[in-house]
Design a protein around this motif. Structure first.
Motif, PDB file in Angstrom:
ATOM      1  N   PRO A  55      80.207  12.033  77.884  1.00 45.28           N
ATOM      2  CA  PRO A  55      80.371  11.115  76.739  1.00 45.28           C
ATOM      3  C   PRO A  55      81.539  11.512  75.833  1.00 45.28           C
ATOM      4  N   ALA A  56      81.704  12.807  75.591  1.00 46.19           N
ATOM      5  CA  ALA A  56      82.817  13.264  74.749  1.00 46.19           C
ATOM      6  C   ALA A  56      84.151  13.034  75.449  1.00 46.19           C
ATOM      7  N   ALA A  93      84.743  10.645  77.525  1.00 50.46           N
ATOM      8  CA  ALA A  93      84.959   9.194  77.423  1.00 50.46           C
ATOM      9  C   ALA A  93      85.573   8.832  76.078  1.00 50.46           C
ATOM     10  N   ASN A  94      85.025   9.381  75.002  1.00 52.08           N
ATOM     11  CA  ASN A  94      85.555   9.095  73.669  1.00 52.08           C
ATOM     12  C   ASN A  94      86.998   9.572  73.530  1.00 52.08           C
ATOM     13  N   GLU A  95      87.279  10.762  74.054  1.00 60.70           N
ATOM     14  CA  GLU A  95      88.636  11.307  73.962  1.00 60.70           C
ATOM     15  C   GLU A  95      89.603  10.483  74.794  1.00 60.70           C
ATOM     16  N   SER A  96      89.148   9.970  75.919  1.00 64.82           N
ATOM     17  CA  SER A  96      90.003   9.153  76.777  1.00 64.82           C
ATOM     18  C   SER A  96      90.360   7.834  76.101  1.00 64.82           C
ATOM     19  N   ILE A  97      89.392   7.247  75.412  1.00 59.94           N
ATOM     20  CA  ILE A  97      89.661   6.013  74.677  1.00 59.94           C
ATOM     21  C   ILE A  97      90.653   6.277  73.546  1.00 59.94           C
ATOM     22  N   THR A  98      90.500   7.420  72.893  1.00 58.68           N
ATOM     23  CA  THR A  98      91.461   7.806  71.857  1.00 58.68           C
ATOM     24  C   THR A  98      92.855   7.967  72.449  1.00 58.68           C
ATOM     25  N   THR A 130      90.611  -0.625  76.578  1.00 57.91           N
ATOM     26  CA  THR A 130      89.522   0.265  76.167  1.00 57.91           C
ATOM     27  C   THR A 130      88.181  -0.231  76.673  1.00 57.91           C
ATOM     28  N   SER A 148      85.747   1.931  78.905  1.00 48.90           N
ATOM     29  CA  SER A 148      84.373   2.168  78.456  1.00 48.90           C
ATOM     30  C   SER A 148      83.371   1.834  79.559  1.00 48.90           C
ATOM     31  N   LYS A 174      80.788   4.339  81.399  1.00 47.44           N
ATOM     32  CA  LYS A 174      79.359   4.016  81.409  1.00 47.44           C
ATOM     33  C   LYS A 174      78.809   4.113  82.823  1.00 47.44           C
TER      34      LYS A 174
END
Length: 219
Positions: free
Chosen positions: A150-151, A153-158, A202, A206, A210
């Motif tokens: 999950p982290a 994933a968040n960093e990749s979107i950033t 994004t 995402s 998921k």
């Protein structure tokens, strides 16, 4: 606003999006394994290696990515004596900056994943007669990935959004073409189109993560 105008905007902006996607793919493919190596270095029993890895992570996370990009693109060529050998193509220089920066963030994510694994897992692998390498690849890393996903994933979107910083080092990407159209046509429509393209990218990312989270959850 006519559909013809929007179509004329889409062609250069989608070309810019290709640069954005290319940078993202290269940065992810290189920074994730580099981040994992940094995590291993941080946890190394060789103190000097651990200190160097800690220092690297501190510097890369403690200074703005934009500053790092500007230094690599414009600062390195100004170093006396060796600067002429450090002149890089702008896209290559920017990609290097993204890889080095995001590797530090991924290293901290992976380190957190490793710390959350119960020590009993290490002891159990020893009881089963596994080598350190077997323990790492068969037991520790799969659990770390599940925890860290999950982290990541968040960093990749950033990372997708941060690619807009290419604009600051004169690499023509999505935002560059949007800004050019705004200045030329005195309309904010290109900004809305750019926002939609970013949202689509994004969203796809995402959904992909998921899927990975569900896959690792049930394995």
């Amino acid at each position: 606003m006519s559909s013809e105008y929007i179509i004329t905007l889409l062609k250069p902006m989608l070309e810019g999006a290709q640069t954005t996607i290319l940078l993202f793919i290269i940065a992810i493919v290189l920074s994730i394994p580099l981040g994992f190596l940094l995590t291993l270095a941080v946890n190394s029993k060789v103190k000097i290696l651990s200190y160097l890895a800690h220092g690297y992570i501190y510097v890369m996370r403690g200074t703005p990515l934009l500053l790092q990009l500007l230094f690599i693109c414009f600062g390195l060529p100004m170093i006396p004596g060796v600067g002429e050998y450090l002149v890089l193509d702008r896209f290559v220089a920017a990609t290097l900056g993204f890889v080095l920066n995001y590797a530090a963030y991924f290293a901290e994510i992976f380190r957190g994943g490793l710390l959350s694994i119960d020590k009993g897992q290490y002891e159990a692998s020893k009881v089963l007669g596994m080598t350190k390498w077997q323990s790492l690849t068969r037991i520790i890393v799969p659990q770390m990935i599940r925890i860290a996903l999950p982290a990541v994933a968040n960093e990749s979107i950033t990372l997708v959004k941060d690619t807009a910083l290419l604009y600051a080092v004169a690499v023509p990407e999505l935002l560059h073409f949007a800004q050019t159209a705004v200045n030329r046509d005195f309309t904010i429509v290109p900004f809305f189109i750019a926002a939609i393209i970013y949202l689509v990218m994004t969203l796809v990312l995402s959904l992909f993560f998921k899927y990975l989270e569900r896959k690792f959850k049930f394995e």
